[in-house]
Design a protein around this motif. Sequence first.
Motif, short mmCIF file in Angstrom:
data_model
loop_
_atom_site.label_atom_id
_atom_site.label_comp_id
_atom_site.label_asym_id
_atom_site.label_seq_id
_atom_site.Cartn_x
_atom_site.Cartn_y
_atom_site.Cartn_z
N GLY A 1 0.83 -1.19 0.00
CA GLY A 1 0.00 0.00 0.00
C GLY A 1 0.87 1.25 0.00
N LYS A 2 0.22 2.40 -0.16
CA LYS A 2 0.97 3.64 -0.31
C LYS A 2 1.84 3.95 0.91
CE LYS A 2 0.38 8.48 -1.62
NZ LYS A 2 -0.59 9.54 -2.00
N LYS A 3 1.32 3.76 2.13
CA LYS A 3 2.08 4.07 3.34
C LYS A 3 3.31 3.18 3.45
CE LYS A 3 1.52 4.83 8.30
NZ LYS A 3 0.56 4.79 9.45
N ASP A 4 3.11 1.88 3.18
CA ASP A 4 4.24 0.95 3.25
C ASP A 4 5.24 1.22 2.13
OD1 ASP A 4 3.49 -0.37 5.52
OD2 ASP A 4 2.38 -1.94 4.47
N GLN A 5 4.76 1.66 0.98
CA GLN A 5 5.66 2.01 -0.11
C GLN A 5 6.57 3.17 0.30
OE1 GLN A 5 3.15 2.77 -3.51
NE2 GLN A 5 3.31 0.66 -4.27
#
Length: 441
Positions: A224-228
Motif C-alpha cells: 500500500g501507499k504508506k508501506d511504499q
Amino acid sequence: MSKSISRRTALRGLGVSLSLPLLDAMLPRAKAAPSQFTPVEKTLARQPRMICCYVPNGVNILEWMPENDGAGYKLSPTLEALSSHRDDFTVYTGMGHPNSKGGHSGADTWLTGADLAATPGSDYTNWVSADQIAAEHHSKQTRFGSLQLSDSSGTGSAGHSHTLSFNRRGTPVPAENSPKRLFERLFVPESAGDRAATLQRYAEQKSILDSVLDEARALHKKLGKKDQQKLDQYLGSVRETELRVERMEEWIDVPKPEIDAKFLQLGSKSHDAHDRPMWIDVMMELSYLAFVTDTTRVITYEWSREAGGLGGGGENHHELSHHGGDAGMLKKLGVIDRFHLSRLNRFLDFLKETEDGEGNMLDHTMVLYGSGMNSGKGGEHSPKNLPLLLAGGQGLGLRHGRHVAYDENDHPPLSNLLLTMIQKMGVETDSFSDSTGTLTT
C-alpha cells in the motif's frame, strides 16, 4: 623506573621489616607527556573547510557571556582563554533552536535544529545535519566526505547521541573515538593483501545490495501507499550505502598521504581522566592533518557525550553542570570551560600558522564551537541562550571580532548560522532546517 612501586614496599632483613618514606617512585607514573606536535608549513591546496566542536552539559554562562556587545566588547572571564584570537572569532549569545527541548538531547539537535517529537507516534525523529549537507557537496573531491569524532564510538542512543552527524533520513552517522584507529584509517597505506581483501569485501557488499534492490522493487508493487513510502526510505539508505562503496572503491588505488606518527599520542584514551588533555589534543591534531592533506573538508567532533565528560584535571563535568547555583560548583565549571577553550586556542594556533594559498588555514576554515544546552544560573539545562562562537573563515567572507547579542526569547534560529556556514562551503541553497535566512557576516 618505568613503573611506580607500592607505598607498602618495605626493606626486610634478619627478620626485621622497615617501612620506607614516601619516595618519588611511589607516586603514580605519568602516562604521557604534553604533545610535541607542531604544525606543518603549508597545506596541499587551499579549500573551504568546516569543523564543528561540541562540548556537553552547557557552560558557566555567568562567566561565558560578555557584558557588552558589538565590535568593542570586552572578553568575558572564560573567553579570555581565546584572547590571542580575539579578532578571529565572533561570540553569539541569546541564540538557540526554537524546536529544541533542551536537556541532554542537545547534541542530537545542535546541527539539525530538529523537533525530535515532531512525528506523531514516534518518540524520536531527527533531520539531516548541516555538516552532511556540506559533505555531500565536497565528497567527490576527498577520500572521506566527512569525519565523525567523539569520546564514545558508534552512535549512542536516541537523545544521548555519540555523534553530531545525521544523514538525509535523520539516521546517526557513527563516530570514532580511538586516535590509533583514526590515524590508521586516514594515513596508513594498505598492503597488497589488504587491498585484495578490501576489494573482495566491496564486491560482496555490492552483490548483497543488488540482490536487496531487486527483491525490494518486486515487493514495492505489492504494498500500500504508506508501506511504499517506508520502503522508499529504506531503499534510500541502501542507495546511499551503494554510493559510499563506489566512492571507497574509486579511492583504493589513490595513495594515502604520508604522515609521521612520531609526535602523535595515539594511545591516549578518551575516558581516562589523566589522558583527557592529551586525547583532546591528538584528535584535534588528526583533524588538522586531515584538513592539511585534503583528506576531508568536513569534521564533527563531540568532545564528550551528553551527561558525561571530564575536565582537564579529571573533574566530573556532568555533575558540576547540575550546580543549582552553588558558587563553588560554578567556579569549578568555569575552570572546565577555560580548559576546553585552551585546547581550542591551540587548534586555532595551528590553523593560523599554516600557509594556505593566499593567507592561512584559519582564513579558509570555519570552526563552530559550543553546546546544545545552557546550564544557566541554576543548572536547569535550558535550550535557550546556547554558548556559541564561530572562528575563522575570513577568507570565505566572514567578519569577526564581535559579540552578537540576541534576546533569548526573540532571536533568529540557530539554523540561520548553520545555513550561513553551508553557503560559505559553496553549497547553493536558500534554506536549511527551520532557517529564516542567513546571518549578516
